[in-house]
Design a protein around this motif. Structure first.
Motif, PDB file in Angstrom:
ATOM      1  N   PRO A 444       0.857  -1.189   0.000  1.00 38.31           N
ATOM      2  CA  PRO A 444       0.000   0.000   0.000  1.00 38.31           C
ATOM      3  C   PRO A 444       0.899   1.247   0.000  1.00 38.31           C
ATOM      4  CG  PRO A 444      -0.716  -1.560   1.657  1.00 38.31           C
ATOM      5  CD  PRO A 444       0.631  -2.033   1.170  1.00 38.31           C
ATOM      6  N   PRO A 445       0.533   2.344  -0.640  1.00 36.64           N
ATOM      7  CA  PRO A 445      -0.775   2.533  -1.296  1.00 36.64           C
ATOM      8  C   PRO A 445      -0.772   2.145  -2.763  1.00 36.64           C
ATOM      9  CG  PRO A 445       0.380   4.612  -1.231  1.00 36.64           C
ATOM     10  CD  PRO A 445       1.303   3.606  -0.583  1.00 36.64           C
ATOM     11  N   ASN A 446       0.244   1.422  -3.201  1.00 37.94           N
ATOM     12  CA  ASN A 446       0.352   1.063  -4.616  1.00 37.94           C
ATOM     13  C   ASN A 446      -0.034  -0.393  -4.860  1.00 37.94           C
ATOM     14  OD1 ASN A 446       1.431   3.655  -5.326  1.00 37.94           O
ATOM     15  ND2 ASN A 446       3.369   2.998  -4.384  1.00 37.94           N
ATOM     16  N   ALA A 447      -0.846  -0.933  -3.996  1.00 40.42           N
ATOM     17  CA  ALA A 447      -1.240  -2.339  -4.137  1.00 40.42           C
ATOM     18  C   ALA A 447      -2.153  -2.535  -5.343  1.00 40.42           C
ATOM     19  CB  ALA A 447      -1.932  -2.805  -2.870  1.00 40.42           C
ATOM     20  N   VAL A 448      -2.141  -3.740  -5.868  1.00 50.25           N
ATOM     21  CA  VAL A 448      -3.031  -4.147  -6.962  1.00 50.25           C
ATOM     22  C   VAL A 448      -3.845  -5.334  -6.473  1.00 50.25           C
ATOM     23  CG1 VAL A 448      -3.177  -5.068  -9.294  1.00 50.25           C
ATOM     24  CG2 VAL A 448      -1.470  -3.324  -8.757  1.00 50.25           C
ATOM     25  N   PHE A 449      -5.158  -5.288  -6.695  1.00 49.93           N
ATOM     26  CA  PHE A 449      -6.059  -6.346  -6.237  1.00 49.93           C
ATOM     27  C   PHE A 449      -6.508  -7.188  -7.415  1.00 49.93           C
ATOM     28  CE2 PHE A 449      -6.276  -2.937  -3.191  1.00 49.93           C
ATOM     29  CZ  PHE A 449      -6.301  -3.573  -1.967  1.00 49.93           C
ATOM     30  N   PHE A 450      -6.509  -8.503  -7.198  1.00 47.07           N
ATOM     31  CA  PHE A 450      -6.993  -9.445  -8.208  1.00 47.07           C
ATOM     32  C   PHE A 450      -8.199 -10.182  -7.634  1.00 47.07           C
ATOM     33  CE2 PHE A 450      -2.810  -8.596  -9.698  1.00 47.07           C
ATOM     34  CZ  PHE A 450      -2.846  -8.793 -11.079  1.00 47.07           C
ATOM     35  N   SER A 468      -8.138  -7.499 -12.462  1.00 48.74           N
ATOM     36  CA  SER A 468      -7.333  -6.679 -11.561  1.00 48.74           C
ATOM     37  C   SER A 468      -7.873  -5.256 -11.510  1.00 48.74           C
ATOM     38  CB  SER A 468      -5.877  -6.645 -12.031  1.00 48.74           C
ATOM     39  OG  SER A 468      -5.788  -5.984 -13.295  1.00 48.74           O
ATOM     40  N   ALA A 469      -7.593  -4.582 -10.389  1.00 52.41           N
ATOM     41  CA  ALA A 469      -8.007  -3.191 -10.215  1.00 52.41           C
ATOM     42  C   ALA A 469      -7.218  -2.585  -9.060  1.00 52.41           C
ATOM     43  CB  ALA A 469      -9.506  -3.104  -9.933  1.00 52.41           C
ATOM     44  N   PRO A 470      -7.137  -1.263  -9.003  1.00 47.54           N
ATOM     45  CA  PRO A 470      -6.393  -0.626  -7.900  1.00 47.54           C
ATOM     46  C   PRO A 470      -7.116  -0.678  -6.558  1.00 47.54           C
ATOM     47  CG  PRO A 470      -7.332   1.026  -9.367  1.00 47.54           C
ATOM     48  CD  PRO A 470      -7.545  -0.294 -10.027  1.00 47.54           C
ATOM     49  N   ALA A 475     -12.146  -4.516  -8.334  1.00 48.14           N
ATOM     50  CA  ALA A 475     -11.760  -5.838  -8.845  1.00 48.14           C
ATOM     51  C   ALA A 475     -12.923  -6.829  -8.724  1.00 48.14           C
ATOM     52  CB  ALA A 475     -10.545  -6.353  -8.078  1.00 48.14           C
ATOM     53  N   ARG A 476     -13.638  -6.784  -7.620  1.00 43.81           N
ATOM     54  CA  ARG A 476     -14.792  -7.661  -7.438  1.00 43.81           C
ATOM     55  C   ARG A 476     -15.892  -7.353  -8.463  1.00 43.81           C
ATOM     56  NH1 ARG A 476     -15.753 -10.053  -2.184  1.00 43.81           N
ATOM     57  NH2 ARG A 476     -17.944  -9.447  -2.374  1.00 43.81           N
ATOM     58  N   HIS A 477     -16.110  -6.058  -8.723  1.00 44.39           N
ATOM     59  CA  HIS A 477     -17.143  -5.689  -9.691  1.00 44.39           C
ATOM     60  C   HIS A 477     -16.818  -6.242 -11.074  1.00 44.39           C
ATOM     61  CE1 HIS A 477     -18.317  -1.967  -7.073  1.00 44.39           C
ATOM     62  NE2 HIS A 477     -18.722  -3.111  -6.553  1.00 44.39           N
ATOM     63  N   GLN A 478     -15.565  -6.107 -11.512  1.00 46.25           N
ATOM     64  CA  GLN A 478     -15.188  -6.616 -12.821  1.00 46.25           C
ATOM     65  C   GLN A 478     -15.256  -8.148 -12.861  1.00 46.25           C
ATOM     66  OE1 GLN A 478     -14.577  -4.938 -15.658  1.00 46.25           O
ATOM     67  NE2 GLN A 478     -15.053  -3.016 -14.586  1.00 46.25           N
ATOM     68  N   ALA A 479     -14.888  -8.790 -11.753  1.00 43.02           N
ATOM     69  CA  ALA A 479     -14.974 -10.253 -11.684  1.00 43.02           C
ATOM     70  C   ALA A 479     -16.423 -10.710 -11.762  1.00 43.02           C
ATOM     71  CB  ALA A 479     -14.332 -10.758 -10.404  1.00 43.02           C
ATOM     72  N   ALA A 480     -17.320 -10.002 -11.063  1.00 42.22           N
ATOM     73  CA  ALA A 480     -18.746 -10.345 -11.120  1.00 42.22           C
ATOM     74  C   ALA A 480     -19.304 -10.138 -12.522  1.00 42.22           C
ATOM     75  CB  ALA A 480     -19.523  -9.506 -10.106  1.00 42.22           C
ATOM     76  N   LEU A 481     -18.887  -9.058 -13.184  1.00 44.86           N
ATOM     77  CA  LEU A 481     -19.332  -8.801 -14.556  1.00 44.86           C
ATOM     78  C   LEU A 481     -18.893  -9.929 -15.486  1.00 44.86           C
ATOM     79  CD1 LEU A 481     -20.561  -6.933 -16.711  1.00 44.86           C
ATOM     80  CD2 LEU A 481     -18.347  -5.750 -16.813  1.00 44.86           C
ATOM     81  N   SER A 482     -17.673 -10.399 -15.302  1.00 47.89           N
ATOM     82  CA  SER A 482     -17.166 -11.501 -16.134  1.00 47.89           C
ATOM     83  C   SER A 482     -17.977 -12.774 -15.920  1.00 47.89           C
ATOM     84  CB  SER A 482     -15.692 -11.752 -15.801  1.00 47.89           C
ATOM     85  OG  SER A 482     -15.194 -12.846 -16.548  1.00 47.89           O
TER      86      SER A 482
END
Length: 599
Positions: A444-450, A468-470, A475-482
């Motif tokens: 942190p604060p430059n972490a990346v979440f998968f 992935s997202a900052p 990241a959860r939203h994009q994973a749910a969309l997928s």
């Protein structure tokens, strides 16, 4: 006698006289109990029928045989036996002295609702004075009920009113006059007065008890909502309020005890003014008649209880049958509408279109007009999350593909909706919840979440792409969309919002998501340790340093383990990250101590 035109079963009449600055209101009720004795053939058949059933203002079948009904009904041109309920009504609408007695009523005049309204407005009408006084007393009775908190309103112009239970109802065309209000208010007054009169004499009757569901709004809020809806006069608003009152106000029931009436806000209420048409009114009259004759009640408590149960059970069955009939009719109509190749649905409100969409999706009816309107409403942002769930996860077949694509395009712009749609679908269909696996790379604060979302399906699972997202939420939203795209069998519009970093920088302590298939956060683990007495005195304190636009937060976490105080601190650019880091360090210290003790 004010009733629907052509009525053959007139069982009540009203007499109003001015007395000083108040009124003497008398409600005459046909003396049906004089001819229908408890346990007789007519009485048993009346209990079996329970009530006279009407449709379109006309009786489909009567509670009593037609010849008996014709003999007992109140009628013009002849003296009629009745039970008289006499009430002193004060100018403020309160009721004083109440007398109940046998009477022979003469000079009866039959009026339709519109004829009563004409009499009020026409000074030359022979009945102008008496009907005008009846209208006046009904207004003060209504005002008093409203003041006492009853859910009571009328909009005779547009044809809406509240029932005695407070439910918003639509009036028949012939009822939309002052005549309807006169009858309603005078009968409610008589039933209320009789309940109090009987209670004072300890007479066991069938009381009409009513309550609200626990989810019902407080009384004042419901009163305010009624005022707003009736003042606004919007049919859509009134219909919505009708649905809400139906759902939150329980159906009133009969019982051999006084349980109170929520809609009327009364301690006690009975049905007594329609003994030709309703069986409980006949039972009440049989008990009252026995008391007036100086003999014991014809019913023991157990008998009244059995009658109440039979009436309540029958009423529930009627409501269930009516509900199923309406549902079947609505489904048939929606089915025809969903299959139409060409139709204009643009004028349908959201509720009507949802009913059409639901039927089309559940039965895979992909009418060209319905699919096109679905795509249009999706693009315009007019579909609810429930609508989107139906189209994406319920509708099948190639015919629905344009509609599904349009819906997914909308969600791709606001991917947070994907999570709620998947959760809603799981709840509605009793499916296991979606599982998310989230990992954090970098410091942190430059972490990346998968994040990756999956849905258990038997021995295997349907998985979306790893995104992935900052931030973890993005990241959860994009994973749910997928995952949603995968389940809908559509091209995946999700994307990575951050660049990946080497896995060697993975921070195990930052893996979280307890209860969703993820490693628990250190904060959650420490809370569990405290609940199981592994540690005690767990606390966090956070301070900030630096300028307001760029502060630095230091969190101190402390607890007692095995009699020893453990205290650690961590610094970060946000409170949340500082607290998580401090919790991770404290957890590491505690786990190391536990491992050493075990060794």
């Amino acid at each position: 006698m004010i009733d629907r035109p052509g009525s053959l079963d007139r069982d009540d009449a009203i007499e109003v006289e001015r007395v000083g600055d108040g009124w003497r209101l008398t409600v005459y009720v046909a003396d049906v109990a004089a001819c229908v004795t408890p346990g007789s053939t007519a009485d048993r058949e009346a209990l079996e029928r329970r009530r006279t059933e009407y449709r379109g203002g006309w009786a489909l079948h009567t509670m009593l045989p037609r010849p008996m009904e014709a003999q007992l009904t109140l009628a013009e041109g002849r003296p009629c036996a009745a039970i008289a309920i006499r009430m002193q009504v004060r100018p403020d609408g309160t009721v004083g002295r109440v007398d109940v007695e046998r009477a022979t009523v003469r000079g009866l005049v039959a009026l339709g609702h519109s004829q009563a309204a004409d009499a009020v407005g026409d000074r030359s009408h022979l009945l102008h004075e008496v009907v005008r006084e009846a209208a006046a007393v009904s207004e003060v009775l209504l005002a008093r009920r409203r003041q006492q908190g009853a859910l009571a309103l009328y909009d005779l112009l547009s044809g809406w009113a509240t029932s005695e239970d407070g439910v918003v109802v639509r009036l028949a065309s012939f009822e939309r006059t002052i005549g309807y209000k006169i009858v309603q208010e005078c009968m409610i007054a008589a039933n209320t007065a009789l309940a109090s009169w009987a209670a004072e004499r300890d007479l066991p009757l069938l009381f009409r008890n009513h309550s609200a569901a626990r989810v019902a709004a407080p009384r004042q809020i419901m009163l305010d909502d009624l005022d707003l809806a009736f003042t606004d006069g919007s049919a859509a608003r009134l219909e919505a309020l009708r649905e809400r009152t139906l759902m939150t106000l329980k159906a009133a029931e009969y019982a051999p005890f006084m349980g109170g009436h929520w809609g009327l806000n009364l301690p006690g209420y009975v049905h007594a003014t329609s003994p030709l048409r309703r069986y409980p009114d006949l039972v009440v009259q049989q008990v009252i008649s026995s008391h007036l004759d100086g003999v014991d009640s014809p019913y023991e408590d157990d008998a009244l209880r059995a009658i109440a149960e039979a009436l309540n059970t029958g009423a529930r069955q009627d409501r269930d049958a009516e509900r199923e009939s309406r549902k079947s009719s609505a489904h048939s109509s929606a089915r025809r509408g969903a299959a139409a190749a060409s139709a204009d649905y643009t004028g349908l409100d959201a509720q009507a279109f949802h009913a059409l969409l639901k039927r089309g999706c559940k039965e895979d009816i992909a009418g060209a007009a319905l699919v096109a309107e679905t795509a249009r409403r999706a693009a315009d942002g007019q579909l609810t999350s429930l609508d989107l769930q139906l189209v994406l996860l319920v509708a099948g077949g190639s015919g629905w593909e344009p509609g599904r694509s349009a819906c997914l395009d909308v969600i791709a712009v606001a991917p947070e909706r994907a999570v709620s749609i998947l959760s809603g679908h799981a709840q509605v269909n009793a499916l296991p919840p979606v599982e998310f696996t989230v990992q954090t790379f970098g410091q942190p604060p430059n972490a990346v979440f998968f994040a990756q979302a999956s849905w258990p399906a038997g021995e295997s699972a349907v998985q979306g792409a790893r995104r992935s997202a900052p931030t973890k939420k993005a990241a959860r939203h994009q994973a749910a969309l997928s995952l949603l795209a995968r389940l809908a069998d559509l091209p995946d519009p999700s994307r990575d919002l951050a660049q990946p970093v080497p896995e060697a920088t993975l921070l195990p302590a930052a893996m979280d998501g307890a209860g969703s298939g993820e490693s628990p956060s250190p904060i959650s683990v420490l809370n569990e340790y405290q609940q199981t007495w592994i540690i005690t005195g767990l606390s966090y304190s956070t301070g900030a340093e630096g300028p307001d636009h760029l502060p630095t937060f230091t969190c101190t976490a402390q607890a007692t383990h095995d009699g020893q105080a453990v205290c650690v601190s961590a610094t970060a650019s946000t409170k949340a990250v500082a607290k998580t880091a401090a919790a991770a360090s404290l957890l590491e210290r505690v786990d190391t101590a536990r491992a050493g003790r075990a060794g």
